[in-house]
Design an enzyme around this catalytic site. Sequence first.
Site, PDB file in Angstrom:
ATOM      1  N   THR A 172       0.827  -1.210   0.000  1.00  0.00           N
ATOM      2  CA  THR A 172       0.000   0.000   0.000  1.00  0.00           C
ATOM      3  C   THR A 172       0.862   1.262   0.000  1.00  0.00           C
ATOM      4  OG1 THR A 172      -0.270  -0.341   2.381  1.00  0.00           O
ATOM      5  CG2 THR A 172      -2.125  -0.946   1.010  1.00  0.00           C
ATOM      6  N   PHE A 207      -7.798  -4.468  -1.286  1.00  0.00           N
ATOM      7  CA  PHE A 207      -9.172  -4.755  -1.713  1.00  0.00           C
ATOM      8  C   PHE A 207     -10.200  -4.411  -0.642  1.00  0.00           C
ATOM      9  CE2 PHE A 207      -6.484  -7.182  -4.489  1.00  0.00           C
ATOM     10  CZ  PHE A 207      -7.075  -6.967  -5.721  1.00  0.00           C
ATOM     11  N   ARG A 208      -9.922  -4.886   0.586  1.00  0.00           N
ATOM     12  CA  ARG A 208     -10.945  -4.717   1.625  1.00  0.00           C
ATOM     13  C   ARG A 208     -10.488  -3.858   2.797  1.00  0.00           C
ATOM     14  NH1 ARG A 208     -12.057  -9.898  -0.383  1.00  0.00           N
ATOM     15  NH2 ARG A 208     -14.155 -10.022  -1.248  1.00  0.00           N
ATOM     16  N   HIS A 212      -1.210 -15.890  -6.289  1.00  0.00           N
ATOM     17  CA  HIS A 212      -2.335 -15.377  -7.066  1.00  0.00           C
ATOM     18  C   HIS A 212      -1.918 -14.918  -8.462  1.00  0.00           C
ATOM     19  CE1 HIS A 212      -4.480 -14.546  -2.961  1.00  0.00           C
ATOM     20  NE2 HIS A 212      -4.466 -15.819  -3.287  1.00  0.00           N
ATOM     21  N   CYS A 222      -7.582 -21.189 -26.788  1.00  0.00           N
ATOM     22  CA  CYS A 222      -6.580 -22.175 -27.211  1.00  0.00           C
ATOM     23  C   CYS A 222      -5.439 -22.345 -26.203  1.00  0.00           C
ATOM     24  CB  CYS A 222      -6.014 -21.810 -28.587  1.00  0.00           C
ATOM     25  SG  CYS A 222      -4.859 -20.428 -28.560  1.00  0.00           S
ATOM     26  N   CYS A 255      -6.261 -13.154 -28.940  1.00  0.00           N
ATOM     27  CA  CYS A 255      -5.273 -14.112 -29.430  1.00  0.00           C
ATOM     28  C   CYS A 255      -5.335 -14.163 -30.958  1.00  0.00           C
ATOM     29  CB  CYS A 255      -5.634 -15.475 -28.837  1.00  0.00           C
ATOM     30  SG  CYS A 255      -4.610 -16.841 -29.385  1.00  0.00           S
ATOM     31  N   CYS A 292      -5.994 -16.637 -32.541  1.00  0.00           N
ATOM     32  CA  CYS A 292      -7.130 -17.504 -32.863  1.00  0.00           C
ATOM     33  C   CYS A 292      -8.460 -16.772 -32.694  1.00  0.00           C
ATOM     34  CB  CYS A 292      -7.127 -18.772 -32.001  1.00  0.00           C
ATOM     35  SG  CYS A 292      -7.794 -18.550 -30.337  1.00  0.00           S
ATOM     36  N   SER A 351      -0.306  -8.949   6.090  1.00  0.00           N
ATOM     37  CA  SER A 351      -1.451  -9.815   5.812  1.00  0.00           C
ATOM     38  C   SER A 351      -2.183 -10.081   7.116  1.00  0.00           C
ATOM     39  CB  SER A 351      -0.992 -11.140   5.200  1.00  0.00           C
ATOM     40  OG  SER A 351      -2.082 -12.048   5.128  1.00  0.00           O
ATOM     41  N   SER A 352      -3.504 -10.039   7.068  1.00  0.00           N
ATOM     42  CA  SER A 352      -4.270 -10.366   8.279  1.00  0.00           C
ATOM     43  C   SER A 352      -4.563 -11.865   8.320  1.00  0.00           C
ATOM     44  CB  SER A 352      -5.563  -9.563   8.305  1.00  0.00           C
ATOM     45  OG  SER A 352      -6.266  -9.769   7.103  1.00  0.00           O
TER      46      SER A 352
HETATM   47 ZN    ZN Z   1      -6.105 -18.513 -28.814  1.00  0.00          ZN
END
Ligand code: ZN
Length: 246
Positions: A28, A35-36, A119, A130, A151, A153, A189-190
């Site tokens: 921070t 987030f919270r 994460h 794909c 992408c 594709c 971290s909590s």
């Molecule tokens: Zn693709």
Amino acid sequence: MENHIQKAADILSHTERLLVLTGAGISTSAGIPDFRGDKGIYTLGTVSEDIFDLRAFRDDPKRFWEFGKKFIFTMEKAAPTPMHRFIKKLEIRMETTVVTQNIDGIHEKAGSTDVIELHGSFSSLTCLSCGKTYAYKGKQDQIMETNSPICECGGALKPDIVFFGEPVQDLKKAFKKAADADTMMIIGSSLTVYPASLLPSYFKGKMIVVNKGPVSGITITDLFLDIEADRAAIELSKILFPGEEI
Ligand SMILES: [Zn+2]
């Protein structure tokens, strides 16, 4: 508090294998919103809570990218904090593994060499059709111009951040590192978020907790520093690396 700082420094100076678990509180002060927390993006209503929901992303990738491109821009320009730099510096004295709940990539930026990003990270994108992956940098112009990176594709590209509905990454590796460590440091971290909250249960050594505010699941034998991460970094650095810049 000086007493606690000294105790933490004593533990670290006798540590061979350290596992550091970091959460939003370490970043921070680098300008990354959490987030919270009080000024968190969910708390303030900046975005709706389903913005990192996989199903919502599939339904409307543009909706995510409108927010996501600004969020990624903030993360890209963020500089390491004193605590990020302190953690990197600990590598000189001990084997140091960082397990982070953050997606901002700042530990790598600080130079930490062994980082497990539970994460994920925004530095790469994967096609939902794909599975082909791309570097974020190569798709940045398309994201800025269209809010809709695609992408070759034609499939939608999703950042390799773990969304709700997806498994976290490298969890077994993180648990193994926890089991092997002789000291664990939990920073910013909590410990309320699964699965990081499970990590301490795999660990049997000495625990140092640095967090401004309450932390769930810690015991009286844990050393708890109820202060901002950067202040702890600066004070610990004075003892462990006297006379050196942090
Ligand atoms: Zn693709």
